[in-house]
Design an enzyme around this catalytic site. Structure first.
Site, PDB file in Angstrom:
ATOM      1  N   CYS A 100       0.649  -1.209   0.096  1.00 50.81           N
ATOM      2  CA  CYS A 100      -0.032  -0.192   0.146  1.00 50.81           C
ATOM      3  C   CYS A 100       0.797   1.505   0.006  1.00 50.81           C
ATOM      4  O   CYS A 100       1.473   1.544  -0.867  1.00 50.81           O
ATOM      5  CB  CYS A 100      -0.839   0.104   1.274  1.00 50.81           C
ATOM      6  SG  CYS A 100      -2.460   0.952   1.050  1.00 50.81           S
ATOM      7  N   ARG A 134     -12.911   6.028  -1.226  1.00 45.45           N
ATOM      8  CA  ARG A 134     -11.701   5.380  -0.230  1.00 45.45           C
ATOM      9  C   ARG A 134     -12.058   3.597  -0.759  1.00 45.45           C
ATOM     10  O   ARG A 134     -13.317   3.299  -0.539  1.00 45.45           O
ATOM     11  CB  ARG A 134     -11.954   5.502   1.128  1.00 45.45           C
ATOM     12  CG  ARG A 134     -10.755   4.907   1.878  1.00 45.45           C
ATOM     13  CD  ARG A 134     -10.134   5.528   3.373  1.00 45.45           C
ATOM     14  NE  ARG A 134      -8.934   4.970   3.741  1.00 45.45           N
ATOM     15  CZ  ARG A 134      -7.855   5.707   3.185  1.00 45.45           C
ATOM     16  NH1 ARG A 134      -7.846   6.832   2.448  1.00 45.45           N
ATOM     17  NH2 ARG A 134      -6.792   5.008   3.536  1.00 45.45           N
ATOM     18  N   HIS A 197      -3.351  -5.570   2.459  1.00 48.39           N
ATOM     19  CA  HIS A 197      -3.017  -5.780   3.943  1.00 48.39           C
ATOM     20  C   HIS A 197      -3.668  -7.274   4.639  1.00 48.39           C
ATOM     21  O   HIS A 197      -4.154  -7.810   3.713  1.00 48.39           O
ATOM     22  CB  HIS A 197      -3.843  -4.898   4.800  1.00 48.39           C
ATOM     23  CG  HIS A 197      -3.294  -3.462   4.469  1.00 48.39           C
ATOM     24  ND1 HIS A 197      -2.085  -2.840   4.856  1.00 48.39           N
ATOM     25  CD2 HIS A 197      -3.738  -2.414   3.496  1.00 48.39           C
ATOM     26  CE1 HIS A 197      -1.927  -1.666   4.193  1.00 48.39           C
ATOM     27  NE2 HIS A 197      -2.972  -1.220   3.708  1.00 48.39           N
TER      28      HIS A 197
HETATM   29  N1  GLN Z   1      -2.087   6.856   2.447  1.00 49.53           N
HETATM   30  C1  GLN Z   1      -2.320   5.843   1.312  1.00 49.53           C
HETATM   31  C2  GLN Z   1      -3.677   5.851   0.751  1.00 49.53           C
HETATM   32  O1  GLN Z   1      -4.559   6.115   1.486  1.00 49.53           O
HETATM   33  C3  GLN Z   1      -1.870   4.568   1.726  1.00 49.53           C
HETATM   34  C4  GLN Z   1      -2.787   3.827   2.808  1.00 49.53           C
HETATM   35  C5  GLN Z   1      -2.329   2.694   3.147  1.00 49.53           C
HETATM   36  O2  GLN Z   1      -1.192   2.355   3.339  1.00 49.53           O
HETATM   37  N2  GLN Z   1      -3.307   1.720   3.689  1.00 49.53           N
HETATM   38  O3  GLN Z   1      -4.173   5.588  -0.405  1.00 49.53           O
END
Ligand code: GLN
Length: 245
Positions: A100, A134, A197
């Site tokens: 990520c 998101r 993740h």
């Molecule tokens: N900040 C980045 C995003 O929101 C990565 C988020 C993360 O590592 N889960 O895309």
């Protein structure tokens, strides 16, 4: 030539462990260590943080986890110090696994919602821009070799790979890189990035072993890793295959 794993060692570099470790991404380090130790391979982990020196040439695998935009902003400039060294390391067979936020910084840049555009390492031909939606939920991705990867995603960044850059897999559940082109992650030579993740490796033991064997190849050539009893890991993997996005 195969060698007895009992006499081998794997040297793991954990980059920015205190900043990029969101959603238990550190579980990937634990998996690499345990799956090596269960085979008698000596596993050594070196944490490299802000302002730390990177002993290039030493490590077989580099891990960089995920983080919120704030953490990425803190480490992005510092990571630039290692750009040349990480390019040399991966050009000579070292493995990178990035998750990520760490994955986003392997490309040319990450443009968050607020604040400056963050410079990436340009180790892969890719870029990331924050989107308005998101992307959160379970992900299943199919790899070219027929295997599957399971995990969960939580990112607003949308990553787009260059035309000649190989994805880690095709998404069958969830969004993956950007929710548009059906790709998840990147798999360019020994450089791997993913939005998964979970952490990723415990439920994807086949992929964990692929990375261990690749990392060992750098110093020992091809190593046949002894089989492990992955019944628990594969039960979790197969259960995750049927989870809704
Ligand atoms: N900040 C980045 C995003 O929101 C990565 C988020 C993360 O590592 N889960 O895309």
């Amino acid at each position: 030539m195969s060698k007895n794993p009992e006499n081998l060692s794997i040297r793991i570099c954990h980059l920015y462990a205190h900043f990029l470790n969101i959603y238990g991404d550190r579980g990937n380090i634990l998996t690499l260590v345990k799956r090596s130790q269960w085979r008698g391979i000596n596993a050594e982990v070196t944490a490299v943080g802000l302002d730390d020196k990177l002993d290039i040439g030493k490590h077989d695998i580099y891990f960089i986890g995920g983080g919120q935009d704030k953490q990425q902003q803190v480490i992005a400039e510092d990571l630039q110090r290692h750009k040349k060294a990480l390019k040399e390391a991966t050009d000579t067979g070292a493995v990178i696994l990035s998750i990520c936020g760490g994955y986003q910084l392997l490309g040319h840049y990450y443009r968050p919602h607020e604040g400056p555009e963050l410079p990436g390492l340009s180790l892969i031909d890719a870029y990331t821009v924050a989107g308005h939606k998101r992307m959160i939920g379970n992900v299943v991705a199919n790899r070219e070799d027929g295997s599957t990867l399971v995990g969960f995603e939580n990112h607003s960044g949308r990553t787009f790979l260059g035309a000649d850059t190989k994805a880690l897999g095709k998404v069958t559940t969830g969004n993956g890189n950007n929710g548009e082109d059906g790709f998840e992650g990147v798999a360019e030579k020994t450089i791997f990035g993913t939005y998964l993740h979970g952490s990723l490796l415990p439920k994807n033991p086949h992929f964990a072993d692929h990375l261990i064997a690749l990392a060992l190849k750098r110093r020992y050539g091809d190593i046949a890793l002894p089989e492990l009893d992955d019944s628990m890991e594969l039960t979790a993997h197969h259960r995750a295959l049927s989870l809704p996005a």
